[in-house]
Design an enzyme around this catalytic site. Structure first.
Site, short mmCIF file in Angstrom:
data_model
loop_
_atom_site.label_atom_id
_atom_site.label_comp_id
_atom_site.label_asym_id
_atom_site.label_seq_id
_atom_site.Cartn_x
_atom_site.Cartn_y
_atom_site.Cartn_z
N ARG A 25 0.84 -1.22 0.00
CA ARG A 25 0.00 0.00 0.00
C ARG A 25 0.87 1.26 0.00
O ARG A 25 0.63 2.21 -0.75
CB ARG A 25 -0.90 -0.02 1.24
N VAL A 28 2.56 1.75 -3.40
CA VAL A 28 1.62 2.20 -4.44
C VAL A 28 1.26 3.68 -4.23
O VAL A 28 1.27 4.47 -5.18
CB VAL A 28 0.34 1.32 -4.43
N ARG A 29 1.01 4.04 -3.00
CA ARG A 29 0.56 5.43 -2.76
C ARG A 29 1.71 6.42 -2.84
O ARG A 29 1.52 7.55 -3.31
CB ARG A 29 -0.18 5.49 -1.43
N THR A 109 14.96 -13.64 -1.59
CA THR A 109 14.42 -12.60 -2.49
C THR A 109 15.53 -11.64 -2.91
O THR A 109 15.67 -11.29 -4.09
CB THR A 109 13.31 -11.82 -1.75
N ASP A 132 11.37 -13.83 10.35
CA ASP A 132 12.57 -14.33 11.04
C ASP A 132 13.47 -13.24 11.64
O ASP A 132 14.30 -13.53 12.49
CB ASP A 132 13.42 -15.18 10.08
N GLN A 259 2.26 -18.58 13.34
CA GLN A 259 3.06 -17.36 13.56
C GLN A 259 3.14 -16.46 12.34
O GLN A 259 3.52 -15.31 12.44
CB GLN A 259 4.52 -17.73 13.88
N ARG A 260 2.88 -17.00 11.17
CA ARG A 260 3.05 -16.20 9.95
C ARG A 260 1.79 -15.44 9.59
O ARG A 260 1.83 -14.53 8.75
CB ARG A 260 3.46 -17.11 8.78
O1 F6P Z 1 11.47 -17.59 6.46
C1 F6P Z 1 10.26 -17.55 7.09
C2 F6P Z 1 9.85 -18.92 7.57
O2 F6P Z 1 8.60 -18.80 8.18
C3 F6P Z 1 10.83 -19.64 8.48
O3 F6P Z 1 10.78 -19.22 9.82
C4 F6P Z 1 10.43 -21.07 8.29
O4 F6P Z 1 11.50 -21.92 8.59
C5 F6P Z 1 10.08 -21.11 6.84
O5 F6P Z 1 9.70 -19.79 6.47
C6 F6P Z 1 8.99 -22.08 6.47
O6 F6P Z 1 8.79 -22.00 5.10
P1 F6P Z 1 7.61 -22.71 4.31
O7 F6P Z 1 6.34 -22.06 4.73
O8 F6P Z 1 7.93 -22.49 2.88
O9 F6P Z 1 7.66 -24.14 4.73
#
Ligand code: F6P
Length: 327
Positions: A25, A28-29, A109, A132, A259-260
């Site tokens: 966002r 883009v802005r 990346t 991470d 966690q993600r």
């Molecule tokens: O790099 C971020 C991360 O969440 C790491 O902490 C973890 O080891 C990895 O990605 C897991 O990757 P994937 O979701 O591709 O299995």
């Protein structure tokens, strides 16, 4: 350089991280404010190769700041590792007259962008997006704050049941190569011990800590395990401890991809806004081949080469402090 850049592309790549949408966002802005046209590339480098590139207007990024994941989708591209893949990616960028790119992601990346820039004359800047927090040249990465808050919230819940049953819990958090998530989760949740990828902890030492803690009438314990630590995963460590101390009622929880996800914390939203804003301005100022970050609350610019080859070391004072506070 600024008058040469008219069209920029933005993409997210690698593991998604809460705050990536807020960064998109912001890109883009900020670009719109500077009369640039912005294109969103879907699914990272794979989308660049396949030409999955679409114009993004200001309103396309409305109502996304608070959302986890990435509206642009993401991928860990194998094809971009090949020369042919990168040539196709270049052709797609040229087909859309893209002058420069903003890459949001982690080490992989930036490595991809660095190789691409050696082969093709397209400016790139990188925004550190990974839970991470393992990118050299920035104090914080997008998503880290949210991830540790999610993990601490989960551990708080586990603490309730651990306390009620007098149990020993091993809780595995993410971080293949970096212990930042584990260290902060461990400190934030008052763990008895933290197993980190960077440090050679021993099972015997943990057994001693637990024995001492039992003598002090501590009836339950939480041990945080980073997935990349050298003693094995949480299940394996729990098994090893059980062999040394069969009297313990051990349980294992793997927090994993929980966690993600989720809505980014305010810290991550502000960080993402700042990095997106600074990223576009960096391109307009003629900067290229750099990963942006925040160091001591100031925007930093680290050459991709350093960002990907240098290691962000864990704060050893924090590790020591965590040990002392757990006693
Ligand atoms: O790099 C971020 C991360 O969440 C790491 O902490 C973890 O080891 C990895 O990605 C897991 O990757 P994937 O979701 O591709 O299995």
């Amino acid at each position: 350089m600024s008058n040469e850049i008219k069209r920029i592309a933005v993409f997210t790549s690698g593991g998604d991280a809460p705050g990536m949408n807020a960064a998109v966002r912001s890109v883009v802005r900020t670009a719109g404010y500077n009369d640039l046209h912005v294109y969103g590339i879907h699914r990272g480098y794979d989308g660049m190769i396949n030409g999955s590139i679409k114009r993004l207007e200001r309103r396309d990024v409305g109502n996304i700041m608070h959302r986890g994941g990435t509206i642009l989708k993401t991928a860990r591209s194998e094809a971009f590792r090949t020369k042919e893949g990168r040539k196709q990616a270049y052709d797609s960028l040229m087909a859309h007259d893209i002058d420069a790119c903003v890459a949001i992601g982690g080490n992989g990346t930036f490595t991809g962008a660095n190789i691409f820039m050696q082969e093709y004359d397209v400016p790139f800047v990188g925004l550190p997006g990974t839970i991470d927090n393992d990118i050299y040249g920035t104090d914080y990465t997008i998503g880290f704050d949210t991830a540790i808050n999610t993990a601490v919230e989960a551990v708080d819940k586990i603490r309730d049941t651990a306390d009620s049953h007098n149990r020993l819990f091993f809780i595995e958090v993410m971080g293949r190569h970096s212990g930042y998530i584990a260290l902060h989760t461990g400190i934030g949740s008052g763990a008895s011990s933290i197993f980190l990828p960077e440090i050679d902890d021993s099972i015997e030492e943990l057994s001693e800590i637990l024995t001492k803690s039992a003598k002090r009438k501590k009836l339950f314990n939480l041990v945080i395990v980073a997935e990349g630590n050298k003693n094995g995963n949480a299940m394996e460590i729990a098994d090893k401890i059980k062999k040394l101390n069969p009297e313990y009622d051990t349980k294992v929880t793997i927090i994993g991809h929980l966690q993600r996800g989720g809505s980014p914390s305010c810290f991550d939203r502000v960080l993402s806004a700042r990095l997106g804003f600074a990223g576009v301005n960096a391109l307009l100022d003629g900067k290229s081949g750099v990963a942006l970050g925040v160091v001591n609350d100031e925007i930093s610019y680290t050459p991709f080469e350093d960002a990907i080859t240098k290691t962000k070391t864990l704060n050893k004072d924090l590790v020591k402090m965590a040990e002392i506070l757990a006693l």
